[in-house]
Design a protein around this motif. Sequence first.
Motif, PDB file in Angstrom:
ATOM      1  N   PRO A 115       2.426  13.315 -10.338  1.00  0.00           N
ATOM      2  CA  PRO A 115       1.138  13.911  -9.889  1.00  0.00           C
ATOM      3  C   PRO A 115       0.093  12.969  -9.428  1.00  0.00           C
ATOM      4  CG  PRO A 115       1.942  15.137 -11.801  1.00  0.00           C
ATOM      5  CD  PRO A 115       2.733  14.014 -11.764  1.00  0.00           C
ATOM      6  N   ALA A 116       0.092  11.824 -10.337  1.00  0.00           N
ATOM      7  CA  ALA A 116      -1.041  10.705 -10.000  1.00  0.00           C
ATOM      8  C   ALA A 116      -0.633   9.872  -9.021  1.00  0.00           C
ATOM      9  CB  ALA A 116      -1.320   9.882 -11.314  1.00  0.00           C
ATOM     10  N   TRP A 228       6.149   0.132  -1.719  1.00  0.00           N
ATOM     11  CA  TRP A 228       5.334   1.460  -1.541  1.00  0.00           C
ATOM     12  C   TRP A 228       4.287   1.473  -1.113  1.00  0.00           C
ATOM     13  CZ3 TRP A 228      10.405   2.718  -1.446  1.00  0.00           C
ATOM     14  CH2 TRP A 228      11.272   2.475  -2.359  1.00  0.00           C
ATOM     15  N   ASP A 229       3.786   2.768  -0.974  1.00  0.00           N
ATOM     16  CA  ASP A 229       2.361   3.140  -0.547  1.00  0.00           C
ATOM     17  C   ASP A 229       1.268   2.359  -1.334  1.00  0.00           C
ATOM     18  OD1 ASP A 229       3.630   4.720   1.298  1.00  0.00           O
ATOM     19  OD2 ASP A 229       2.603   6.691   0.640  1.00  0.00           O
ATOM     20  N   TRP A 230       1.400   2.458  -2.494  1.00  0.00           N
ATOM     21  CA  TRP A 230       0.511   1.887  -3.449  1.00  0.00           C
ATOM     22  C   TRP A 230       0.275   0.462  -3.629  1.00  0.00           C
ATOM     23  CZ3 TRP A 230       3.989   5.816  -4.323  1.00  0.00           C
ATOM     24  CH2 TRP A 230       5.101   5.582  -4.841  1.00  0.00           C
ATOM     25  N   PHE A 231       1.294  -0.335  -3.134  1.00  0.00           N
ATOM     26  CA  PHE A 231       1.478  -1.567  -3.388  1.00  0.00           C
ATOM     27  C   PHE A 231       0.658  -2.441  -2.410  1.00  0.00           C
ATOM     28  CE2 PHE A 231       5.367  -0.678  -5.879  1.00  0.00           C
ATOM     29  CZ  PHE A 231       4.860  -1.535  -6.901  1.00  0.00           C
ATOM     30  N   PHE A 317      -5.399   6.320  -8.254  1.00  0.00           N
ATOM     31  CA  PHE A 317      -4.744   7.150  -9.407  1.00  0.00           C
ATOM     32  C   PHE A 317      -3.380   6.651  -9.829  1.00  0.00           C
ATOM     33  CE2 PHE A 317      -8.232   9.838  -8.190  1.00  0.00           C
ATOM     34  CZ  PHE A 317      -8.635  10.320  -9.298  1.00  0.00           C
ATOM     35  N   GLU A 318      -2.474   6.079  -8.769  1.00  0.00           N
ATOM     36  CA  GLU A 318      -1.215   5.789  -9.288  1.00  0.00           C
ATOM     37  C   GLU A 318      -1.086   4.581 -10.162  1.00  0.00           C
ATOM     38  OE1 GLU A 318       2.310   3.520  -9.150  1.00  0.00           O
ATOM     39  OE2 GLU A 318       0.435   2.784  -8.202  1.00  0.00           O
ATOM     40  N   THR A 319      -2.291   3.443  -9.737  1.00  0.00           N
ATOM     41  CA  THR A 319      -2.246   2.195 -10.598  1.00  0.00           C
ATOM     42  C   THR A 319      -2.551   2.779 -12.049  1.00  0.00           C
ATOM     43  OG1 THR A 319      -2.706   0.816  -8.859  1.00  0.00           O
ATOM     44  CG2 THR A 319      -3.513   0.250 -10.734  1.00  0.00           C
ATOM     45  N   ARG A 320      -3.570   3.591 -11.925  1.00  0.00           N
ATOM     46  CA  ARG A 320      -4.192   3.782 -13.536  1.00  0.00           C
ATOM     47  C   ARG A 320      -3.023   4.348 -14.370  1.00  0.00           C
ATOM     48  NH1 ARG A 320      -7.528   2.754 -17.394  1.00  0.00           N
ATOM     49  NH2 ARG A 320      -7.903   4.557 -18.692  1.00  0.00           N
ATOM     50  N   TYR A 321      -1.952   5.194 -13.863  1.00  0.00           N
ATOM     51  CA  TYR A 321      -0.973   5.686 -14.909  1.00  0.00           C
ATOM     52  C   TYR A 321       0.287   5.147 -14.554  1.00  0.00           C
ATOM     53  CZ  TYR A 321      -4.855   8.827 -15.778  1.00  0.00           C
ATOM     54  OH  TYR A 321      -6.149   9.366 -16.269  1.00  0.00           O
ATOM     55  N   ALA A 322       0.503   3.954 -13.873  1.00  0.00           N
ATOM     56  CA  ALA A 322       1.712   3.490 -13.549  1.00  0.00           C
ATOM     57  C   ALA A 322       2.315   2.690 -14.607  1.00  0.00           C
ATOM     58  CB  ALA A 322       1.496   2.353 -12.459  1.00  0.00           C
ATOM     59  N   PHE A 323       3.660   2.479 -14.549  1.00  0.00           N
ATOM     60  CA  PHE A 323       4.279   1.634 -15.318  1.00  0.00           C
ATOM     61  C   PHE A 323       5.304   0.914 -14.462  1.00  0.00           C
ATOM     62  CE2 PHE A 323       7.815   0.401 -18.064  1.00  0.00           C
ATOM     63  CZ  PHE A 323       7.141  -0.164 -19.311  1.00  0.00           C
ATOM     64  N   ARG A 324       5.005  -0.373 -14.395  1.00  0.00           N
ATOM     65  CA  ARG A 324       6.031  -0.987 -13.254  1.00  0.00           C
ATOM     66  C   ARG A 324       7.250  -1.666 -13.993  1.00  0.00           C
ATOM     67  NH1 ARG A 324       2.710   0.799  -9.513  1.00  0.00           N
ATOM     68  NH2 ARG A 324       0.452  -0.121  -9.399  1.00  0.00           N
ATOM     69  N   ILE A 338       2.904 -12.642 -11.449  1.00  0.00           N
ATOM     70  CA  ILE A 338       1.341 -12.723 -10.975  1.00  0.00           C
ATOM     71  C   ILE A 338       1.368 -11.227 -10.612  1.00  0.00           C
ATOM     72  CG2 ILE A 338      -0.130 -13.187  -8.895  1.00  0.00           C
ATOM     73  CD1 ILE A 338       1.594 -15.958  -8.551  1.00  0.00           C
ATOM     74  N   VAL A 339       0.054 -10.553 -11.094  1.00  0.00           N
ATOM     75  CA  VAL A 339       0.076  -9.028 -10.881  1.00  0.00           C
ATOM     76  C   VAL A 339      -1.483  -8.612 -10.731  1.00  0.00           C
ATOM     77  CG1 VAL A 339       2.034  -8.603 -12.474  1.00  0.00           C
ATOM     78  CG2 VAL A 339      -0.238  -8.809 -13.366  1.00  0.00           C
ATOM     79  N   SER A 340      -1.709  -7.582 -10.192  1.00  0.00           N
ATOM     80  CA  SER A 340      -2.958  -7.055  -9.943  1.00  0.00           C
ATOM     81  C   SER A 340      -3.459  -6.530 -11.463  1.00  0.00           C
ATOM     82  CB  SER A 340      -3.023  -6.114  -8.789  1.00  0.00           C
ATOM     83  OG  SER A 340      -2.426  -6.519  -7.511  1.00  0.00           O
ATOM     84  N   GLU A 341      -4.697  -6.455 -11.361  1.00  0.00           N
ATOM     85  CA  GLU A 341      -5.473  -5.913 -12.525  1.00  0.00           C
ATOM     86  C   GLU A 341      -5.213  -4.133 -12.280  1.00  0.00           C
ATOM     87  OE1 GLU A 341      -9.606  -6.511 -12.027  1.00  0.00           O
ATOM     88  OE2 GLU A 341      -9.839  -5.619  -9.945  1.00  0.00           O
ATOM     89  N   GLY A 342      -5.742  -3.646 -13.508  1.00  0.00           N
ATOM     90  CA  GLY A 342      -5.819  -2.119 -13.303  1.00  0.00           C
ATOM     91  C   GLY A 342      -4.597  -1.451 -13.976  1.00  0.00           C
ATOM     92  N   ASP A 343      -3.404  -1.855 -14.193  1.00  0.00           N
ATOM     93  CA  ASP A 343      -2.485  -0.836 -14.841  1.00  0.00           C
ATOM     94  C   ASP A 343      -2.184  -1.368 -16.083  1.00  0.00           C
ATOM     95  OD1 ASP A 343      -0.856  -3.196 -14.584  1.00  0.00           O
ATOM     96  OD2 ASP A 343       0.655  -2.280 -12.910  1.00  0.00           O
ATOM     97  N   TRP A 344      -1.273  -0.729 -16.858  1.00  0.00           N
ATOM     98  CA  TRP A 344      -0.970  -1.014 -18.176  1.00  0.00           C
ATOM     99  C   TRP A 344      -0.241  -2.497 -18.337  1.00  0.00           C
ATOM    100  CZ3 TRP A 344       3.251  -2.315 -21.112  1.00  0.00           C
ATOM    101  CH2 TRP A 344       2.984  -2.278 -22.640  1.00  0.00           C
ATOM    102  N   PHE A 345       0.642  -2.734 -17.589  1.00  0.00           N
ATOM    103  CA  PHE A 345       1.066  -3.930 -17.707  1.00  0.00           C
ATOM    104  C   PHE A 345       0.246  -5.245 -17.262  1.00  0.00           C
ATOM    105  CE2 PHE A 345       5.871  -2.963 -17.665  1.00  0.00           C
ATOM    106  CZ  PHE A 345       6.127  -3.585 -18.716  1.00  0.00           C
ATOM    107  N   ALA A 346      -0.787  -4.936 -16.348  1.00  0.00           N
ATOM    108  CA  ALA A 346      -1.631  -6.224 -16.470  1.00  0.00           C
ATOM    109  C   ALA A 346      -2.215  -6.470 -17.778  1.00  0.00           C
ATOM    110  CB  ALA A 346      -2.642  -5.562 -15.207  1.00  0.00           C
TER     111      ALA A 346
END
Length: 458
Positions: A115-116, A228-231, A317-324, A338-346
């Motif tokens: 959903p996120a 994908w869209d959120w990348f 929202f996707e980033t907040r709850y993502a698991f890459r 090299i990753v963006s901030e904001g998700d769990w893996f960052a």
Amino acid sequence: MLPTAPATSPRPRIVLVAPDVVGARMAGPGLRFAEIAQQLATVGDVTLAVGIEGSDVEALRGRGFDVVAYEGRDELVALLTSHDVAFCQLIDEVAVREGQRAGCRFIFDLYNALPAEAIGAERIGGFDTQPEKDDVFRDVLRFFRFALRTGSYFVTSNERQRDFWIGYMISAEGLLPSDLRGRTPDEVIGLCPFGMAEGEPASDRRGIRERFGIPASDLVLLWAGGIWDWFDAETPIRAVARLRERGLGVHLVFYGTTHPNAAIGRPTAVRRAMDAATDLGVLGDGVHFIDGWVPASERADYLLDADAAVSTHKESFETRYAFRTRILDHFWACLPSIVSEGDWFAEYIAEHGLGEVVPYSDVDATTAAIERLLDPAEREAVRLRVRGVREDWRWSSTTAELVRVVAHWQDTLVPRPVDAPAVAPAPPPAAPPGAVARLRARLSGTIVGSAYRRLRRR
């Protein structure tokens, strides 16, 4: 396939209903279900049920579990009613109820906070217009309300996602005081993140440098998955263009431009990335796209031919709850990330020093991060730290909690009432007769759209 009464033996019969294409070419969902099937086979008799067009059942033979192709609801029901435990993600609701009546207990895989992910997608279920997008999104929400009221157990990828799903479950009345019976949050929703292969990656060819004629002295950055869209693929493309303008030998390689599931195909984000590379004059000259989808068995040829890996995304929202899940391939090949901030893996990468974390859409910071990794000594220091965390991410480790629960399924998987209120999908959005063809023509290649269409057809 004739349904039989579930076994009373301590060793359960387990069916995993694959949510995506499985075979030689698999994206994350297919890889995940094949690997989890192999781990669960240590405690039960496992069948991987495959009903997605384009799958190659024979490619998964000989891995310690049975693989069965099914067509339509009746064959799926026959599989569910002849097993004790079903592990599933997106699945036909009527089939679930028939399975429940026969005594099958359901574990829902919530490793992706769909959903996120869906709420900010450019297209949902093939629609990019309103009110159609909202109507399809409501159907997504209804399905997960059904799942959270029906499952005996759930798994997700990290604590952020667990909090998301527990809130969802309570609001959906999937967890009532009478259901709790003293259980803790991790006994309701366990953690089963994506994992990493047990063995070491091996390659007998240079999948990137030979293909594109890149010298051994140049730095190769690999985007190891779909766009994908959120990348945000454009930011690292712009950073590489800047570095090449300064005469530095830096290359960015994308693989996974066309999904193996034909219902998803090539996302529009791939075209945007290619357009950005073209406008900057680096398409084919510093920025390279590998058409199609790299077979899972061959991805080591690319990972081991890279010096570092890139995964950048937008704030959403996707980033907040993502698991890459692609990050696990970075770890498997001991690549700095090299990753963006904001998700769990960052947060995880920053905490353990496994690469560079950059602000959203910050070309300057991304350029500086790549420059730091031009130093071989810096890359080797990061690789050593990656080696220090890898064992925590083997599939045998990430699935340990799930395997334990399934091994003791009669005690841990509480049957849910079959007569729980059904949450059926709403009727499809109305369209005037002349618009049907146009709506079909707009069907998009998104993961959300593919999942929705499967549910709608069933």
